[in-house]
Structure formats: structure tokens, C-alpha cells
Motif scaffolding. Structure first.
Motif, PDB file in Angstrom:
ATOM      1  N   ALA A  95      19.681  74.910  54.886  1.00  0.00           N
ATOM      2  CA  ALA A  95      20.825  75.826  54.894  1.00  0.00           C
ATOM      3  C   ALA A  95      22.098  75.031  54.595  1.00  0.00           C
ATOM      4  O   ALA A  95      22.466  74.128  55.351  1.00  0.00           O
ATOM      5  CB  ALA A  95      20.950  76.520  56.253  1.00  0.00           C
ATOM      6  N   HIS A  96      22.772  75.359  53.499  1.00  0.00           N
ATOM      7  CA  HIS A  96      23.968  74.617  53.080  1.00  0.00           C
ATOM      8  C   HIS A  96      25.210  75.089  53.825  1.00  0.00           C
ATOM      9  O   HIS A  96      25.206  76.075  54.560  1.00  0.00           O
ATOM     10  CB  HIS A  96      24.168  74.741  51.569  1.00  0.00           C
ATOM     11  CG  HIS A  96      24.592  76.123  51.128  1.00  0.00           C
ATOM     12  ND1 HIS A  96      25.865  76.597  51.299  1.00  0.00           N
ATOM     13  CD2 HIS A  96      23.896  77.125  50.520  1.00  0.00           C
ATOM     14  CE1 HIS A  96      25.954  77.821  50.805  1.00  0.00           C
ATOM     15  NE2 HIS A  96      24.774  78.170  50.341  1.00  0.00           N
ATOM     16  N   GLY A  97      26.308  74.391  53.575  1.00  0.00           N
ATOM     17  CA  GLY A  97      27.544  74.664  54.281  1.00  0.00           C
ATOM     18  C   GLY A  97      28.560  75.443  53.478  1.00  0.00           C
ATOM     19  O   GLY A  97      28.310  75.908  52.368  1.00  0.00           O
ATOM     20  N   TRP A  98      29.745  75.540  54.075  1.00  0.00           N
ATOM     21  CA  TRP A  98      30.883  76.277  53.515  1.00  0.00           C
ATOM     22  C   TRP A  98      31.238  75.765  52.128  1.00  0.00           C
ATOM     23  O   TRP A  98      31.351  74.569  51.905  1.00  0.00           O
ATOM     24  CB  TRP A  98      32.056  76.092  54.477  1.00  0.00           C
ATOM     25  CG  TRP A  98      33.342  76.733  54.099  1.00  0.00           C
ATOM     26  CD1 TRP A  98      33.545  78.026  53.721  1.00  0.00           C
ATOM     27  CD2 TRP A  98      34.641  76.118  54.113  1.00  0.00           C
ATOM     28  NE1 TRP A  98      34.878  78.253  53.498  1.00  0.00           N
ATOM     29  CE2 TRP A  98      35.573  77.099  53.731  1.00  0.00           C
ATOM     30  CE3 TRP A  98      35.095  74.831  54.432  1.00  0.00           C
ATOM     31  CZ2 TRP A  98      36.942  76.834  53.646  1.00  0.00           C
ATOM     32  CZ3 TRP A  98      36.442  74.565  54.348  1.00  0.00           C
ATOM     33  CH2 TRP A  98      37.358  75.554  53.958  1.00  0.00           C
ATOM     34  N   THR A  99      31.405  76.693  51.193  1.00  0.00           N
ATOM     35  CA  THR A  99      31.784  76.474  49.788  1.00  0.00           C
ATOM     36  C   THR A  99      30.710  75.771  48.966  1.00  0.00           C
ATOM     37  O   THR A  99      30.959  75.388  47.824  1.00  0.00           O
ATOM     38  CB  THR A  99      33.113  75.684  49.639  1.00  0.00           C
ATOM     39  OG1 THR A  99      32.907  74.305  49.970  1.00  0.00           O
ATOM     40  CG2 THR A  99      34.212  76.279  50.501  1.00  0.00           C
ATOM     41  N   GLU A 113       5.368  77.107  61.448  1.00  0.00           N
ATOM     42  CA  GLU A 113       6.492  76.289  61.868  1.00  0.00           C
ATOM     43  C   GLU A 113       7.074  75.500  60.698  1.00  0.00           C
ATOM     44  O   GLU A 113       6.372  75.194  59.727  1.00  0.00           O
ATOM     45  CB  GLU A 113       6.071  75.345  62.988  1.00  0.00           C
ATOM     46  CG  GLU A 113       5.713  76.067  64.277  1.00  0.00           C
ATOM     47  CD  GLU A 113       5.516  75.113  65.433  1.00  0.00           C
ATOM     48  OE1 GLU A 113       5.017  73.986  65.204  1.00  0.00           O
ATOM     49  OE2 GLU A 113       5.868  75.478  66.563  1.00  0.00           O
ATOM     50  N   ALA A 114       8.345  75.177  60.823  1.00  0.00           N
ATOM     51  CA  ALA A 114       9.053  74.433  59.785  1.00  0.00           C
ATOM     52  C   ALA A 114      10.106  73.558  60.435  1.00  0.00           C
ATOM     53  O   ALA A 114      10.507  73.775  61.578  1.00  0.00           O
ATOM     54  CB  ALA A 114       9.711  75.405  58.804  1.00  0.00           C
ATOM     55  N   VAL A 115      10.555  72.559  59.693  1.00  0.00           N
ATOM     56  CA  VAL A 115      11.748  71.819  60.077  1.00  0.00           C
ATOM     57  C   VAL A 115      12.936  72.557  59.476  1.00  0.00           C
ATOM     58  O   VAL A 115      12.992  72.776  58.264  1.00  0.00           O
ATOM     59  CB  VAL A 115      11.709  70.369  59.564  1.00  0.00           C
ATOM     60  CG1 VAL A 115      13.034  69.664  59.871  1.00  0.00           C
ATOM     61  CG2 VAL A 115      10.555  69.602  60.197  1.00  0.00           C
ATOM     62  N   LEU A 116      13.877  72.961  60.314  1.00  0.00           N
ATOM     63  CA  LEU A 116      15.060  73.682  59.862  1.00  0.00           C
ATOM     64  C   LEU A 116      16.227  72.710  59.814  1.00  0.00           C
ATOM     65  O   LEU A 116      16.520  72.031  60.809  1.00  0.00           O
ATOM     66  CB  LEU A 116      15.380  74.843  60.799  1.00  0.00           C
ATOM     67  CG  LEU A 116      14.249  75.842  61.081  1.00  0.00           C
ATOM     68  CD1 LEU A 116      14.782  77.031  61.879  1.00  0.00           C
ATOM     69  CD2 LEU A 116      13.576  76.307  59.807  1.00  0.00           C
ATOM     70  N   VAL A 117      16.883  72.644  58.669  1.00  0.00           N
ATOM     71  CA  VAL A 117      17.949  71.667  58.447  1.00  0.00           C
ATOM     72  C   VAL A 117      19.215  72.404  58.035  1.00  0.00           C
ATOM     73  O   VAL A 117      19.185  73.242  57.133  1.00  0.00           O
ATOM     74  CB  VAL A 117      17.561  70.668  57.340  1.00  0.00           C
ATOM     75  CG1 VAL A 117      18.636  69.596  57.191  1.00  0.00           C
ATOM     76  CG2 VAL A 117      16.201  70.047  57.616  1.00  0.00           C
ATOM     77  N   GLY A 118      20.314  72.094  58.684  1.00  0.00           N
ATOM     78  CA  GLY A 118      21.584  72.697  58.309  1.00  0.00           C
ATOM     79  C   GLY A 118      22.662  71.651  58.138  1.00  0.00           C
ATOM     80  O   GLY A 118      22.723  70.669  58.887  1.00  0.00           O
ATOM     81  N   HIS A 119      23.497  71.850  57.126  1.00  0.00           N
ATOM     82  CA  HIS A 119      24.652  70.980  56.911  1.00  0.00           C
ATOM     83  C   HIS A 119      25.919  71.785  57.149  1.00  0.00           C
ATOM     84  O   HIS A 119      26.082  72.869  56.600  1.00  0.00           O
ATOM     85  CB  HIS A 119      24.666  70.419  55.487  1.00  0.00           C
ATOM     86  CG  HIS A 119      25.959  69.717  55.148  1.00  0.00           C
ATOM     87  ND1 HIS A 119      26.959  70.325  54.423  1.00  0.00           N
ATOM     88  CD2 HIS A 119      26.426  68.475  55.470  1.00  0.00           C
ATOM     89  CE1 HIS A 119      27.979  69.484  54.294  1.00  0.00           C
ATOM     90  NE2 HIS A 119      27.676  68.358  54.918  1.00  0.00           N
ATOM     91  N   SER A 120      26.825  71.282  57.992  1.00  0.00           N
ATOM     92  CA  SER A 120      28.122  71.904  58.224  1.00  0.00           C
ATOM     93  C   SER A 120      27.938  73.366  58.658  1.00  0.00           C
ATOM     94  O   SER A 120      27.351  73.628  59.700  1.00  0.00           O
ATOM     95  CB  SER A 120      28.979  71.779  56.960  1.00  0.00           C
ATOM     96  OG  SER A 120      30.318  72.125  57.201  1.00  0.00           O
ATOM     97  N   MET A 121      28.399  74.344  57.870  1.00  0.00           N
ATOM     98  CA  MET A 121      28.228  75.741  58.246  1.00  0.00           C
ATOM     99  C   MET A 121      26.756  76.128  58.315  1.00  0.00           C
ATOM    100  O   MET A 121      26.380  77.045  59.052  1.00  0.00           O
ATOM    101  CB  MET A 121      28.979  76.658  57.282  1.00  0.00           C
ATOM    102  CG  MET A 121      29.091  78.109  57.760  1.00  0.00           C
ATOM    103  SD  MET A 121      30.107  79.140  56.680  1.00  0.00           S
ATOM    104  CE  MET A 121      28.926  79.485  55.348  1.00  0.00           C
ATOM    105  N   GLY A 122      25.903  75.427  57.561  1.00  0.00           N
ATOM    106  CA  GLY A 122      24.470  75.678  57.661  1.00  0.00           C
ATOM    107  C   GLY A 122      23.924  75.281  59.015  1.00  0.00           C
ATOM    108  O   GLY A 122      23.053  75.954  59.580  1.00  0.00           O
TER     109      GLY A 122
END
Length: 310
Positions: free
Chosen positions: A47-51, A111-120
Motif C-alpha cells: 500500500a503506497h503513500g500520499w501523492t 495470509e500475507a505480509v501487508l506492507v505500507g509506506h507513509s499513508m499506506g
């Protein structure tokens, strides 16, 4: 829909997906989703972040898709996901969108590894405790993020210590409605100062600039209001699965104090990684380090079919 100004060749170009689909969220918003890699590989959701957009994860997708099933999506209004007509934006929308993506791309109980950056990563915190996150998250990686006080603790305004003036100036900068315009040398210098470490190479700065400048200004402004008032501290405490945290020590948008605070409040923190001299855009600035951390979580927490019988 945004102008797709992304880098189209080289290591920062997004790869061609094995499958593309449109997922409908709870309020009818449509989300562009891509799936990469072998269908039977361990699953990773990015999941990516803002902008930003799917293109932000190009390096991780290329590296992981050799043996993982990599699911990546454009947050609403970003990339190829249309902007929602329903405003204002909210953290509940982020959580709803993530749940819709998980439902559409993972089998029941998978199951999965969930990865988020910033807003993600804020998306993952906003969805903490929700049934789909609990069902599907074997482990979580939170990159370059915070859970509250983003404007107060940002250091994008130089030479000012924490104060009301700095907070007001930061709010004006991050919440600006002004168009970013074309990617020029001045624009690259500004973006590098605000979001990347001083040693970032020109090609990485260029890739980030093209991705960020592709975000429509209305979408950029709408989500900036969510970030200004962000409060998902409870979500940190509700992430019961193994969670790793990663941040750059030169991050001006979400200074490393946020990463340290999150790590201290997680019920099951499995490591805090601080990357010296790196800024906010860690998946692009340090692609190998971020990818390696995702692989470590996958190896440690995702059960591979047939492993028990071996």
C-alpha cells in the motif's frame, strides 16, 4: 485520473502485471489493482503513500515477484484509481479500500505480509482490528510513517525549532492547493530536500518527482487534510500480529521519532530498522533494505503449502 508521468524504463519503471483488476470499495469507489508473480507464491500486499502510486513500489515488485504473489493497488484518487466523488476523505475510506482489495485478491483465510509506506502504513493502522486485516495479516511492515502529530513534528520547514510558527508554515506547505507543475530542476531540488536523504541519487529523485507530480492537486489537497488531523494511535495498539517498523533518520515528513514511538507501543513489535541518512521515500531510496525486510517477514510468518508435510 492522474497524468501518468512515471519513469518508463530502467530500474524504477513499474513492471507489467500478470493480472489487473478493478475492485469496488464499500462506498462504490473503484480501485486499480495489479497482481504480479506466481499464483502459488507467498502473498505480499503493498500500500503506497500520499501523492504516490503503484509505480512507487517498482523495485519491490520486480524483486519479490520472482517467487512471491505481489498485490499492489493505487489508493483512491492516485495512479489509475479515480478520485472519489464523496468528500471529505477519511481514514475509514483507507481501511475500507484495503479490506476490499484483500477480499478480492486473497482466498478466505489466506495470509500475507501487508506492507505500507507513509499513508499506506496509516491505512494498515486505520484498519487494525477489522476482520479482514485480522484474517489475512500474517505480519505487517510499517515504513516511514506516523500515527498522529504529523504536522507538529514534521521538520520540512528549515531552521525553526518546534513552535506554533513552524506548525503553521508546515500546514501551509503540505496543505497547499497550488499545482506542482512540470518536473524541473528546481522541483527536483525541492522534492529531494523535503522527502529524501541528502545522498539520494539523481535517478531516484527523478523517479520520485515524476510519481509525486502525477498526483492531481485536488487529491493531494484532500488527503493532506486527513494527514493534518490524523489520529490512529489506537490502531497501533490494535495491531496484534507481528509488526516490523522501518524509517530513515533524515526523514523530514515523518521524523524517526514517529517510528520509535510506534515500535514502543506495538503489542508485538519484531524489530525497528533505522536507515542512517535516508529520508521519507525509503522503498525507492533503499530498495534492497526494504525488500529484504519484507522477505524476512514472509519467511518467518507465512506458512508455505506442503511445508508441514516436508
Amino acid at each position: 485520473m492522474s497524468r501518468l508521468m512515471h519513469v518508463r524504463t530502467g530500474p524504477h519503471a513499474p513492471p507489467v502485471a500478470a493480472d489487473e483488476l478493478t475492485v469496488t470499495s464499500a462506498d462504490g469507489a473503484r480501485l486499480h489493482v495489479e497482481v504480479h508473480g506466481p499464483a502459488d507464491g507467498p502473498a505480499v500486499v503493498l500500500a503506497h503513500g500520499w501523492t504516490c502510486s503503484i509505480a512507487f513500489w517498482a523495485a519491490q515488485v520486480r524483486a519479490l515477484a520472482t517467487d512471491h504473489r505481489v498485490i499492489v493497488y493505487d489508493q483512491r484518487g492516485h495512479g489509475r484509481s479515480p478520485a472519489s466523488a464523496q468528500l471529505p476523505y477519511t481514514t475509514d475510506m483507507l481501511a475500507d479500500d484495503l479490506e476490499a482489495v484483500l477480499t478480492a485478491t486473497l482466498a478466505p483465510g489466506q495470509e500475507a505480509v501487508l506492507v505500507g509506506h507513509s499513508m499506506g502504513a496509516m491505512t494498515l493502522m486505520a484498519a487494525a482490528g477489522r476482520a479482514k486485516l485480522t484474517e489475512h495479516a500474517a505480519a505487517v511492515l510499517l515504513c516511514s510513517t506516523g500515527s498522529s502529530r504529523l504536522v507538529d513534528e514534521s521538520t520540512v520547514v528549515p531552521l525553526l525549532r518546534a513552535s506554533g510558527l513552524r506548525t503553521r508554515l508546515t500546514r501551509a506547505i503540505l496543505g497547499s492547493r497550488a499545482p506542482l507543475g512540470p518536473v524541473t530542476p528546481v522541483a527536483r531540488r525541492i522534492l529531494k530536500y523535503g522527502t529524501m536523504g541528502p545522498g539520494s541519487s539523481p535517478d531516484k529523485v527523478e523517479a520520485c518527482a515524476r510519481i509525486v507530480h502525477a498526483c492531481p492537486r485536488g487529491v493531494r489537497y484532500g488527503w493532506s487534510q486527513v494527514l493534518e488531523h490524523l489520529q490512529v494511535d489506537q490502531g497501533v495498539r490494535d495491531l496484534a500480529m507481528p509488526v516490523a517498523v522501518l524509517g530513515g533518520t533524515a526523514d523530514r515528513l515523518t521524523p524517526v521519532v514517529h517510528a520509535r514511538r510506534i515500535a514502543s507501543e506495538l503489542p508485538n513489535c519484531v524489530g525497528l530498522t533505522e536507515l542512517p541518512g535516508l529520508g521519507h521515500m525509503t522503498p525507492i531510496e533503499a530498495p534492497d533494505a526494504v525488500t529484504a525486510r519484507i522477505r524476512e517477514l514472509s519467511d518467518a510468518y507465512i506458512k508455505v503449502k506442503g511445508a508441514d508435510a516436508a
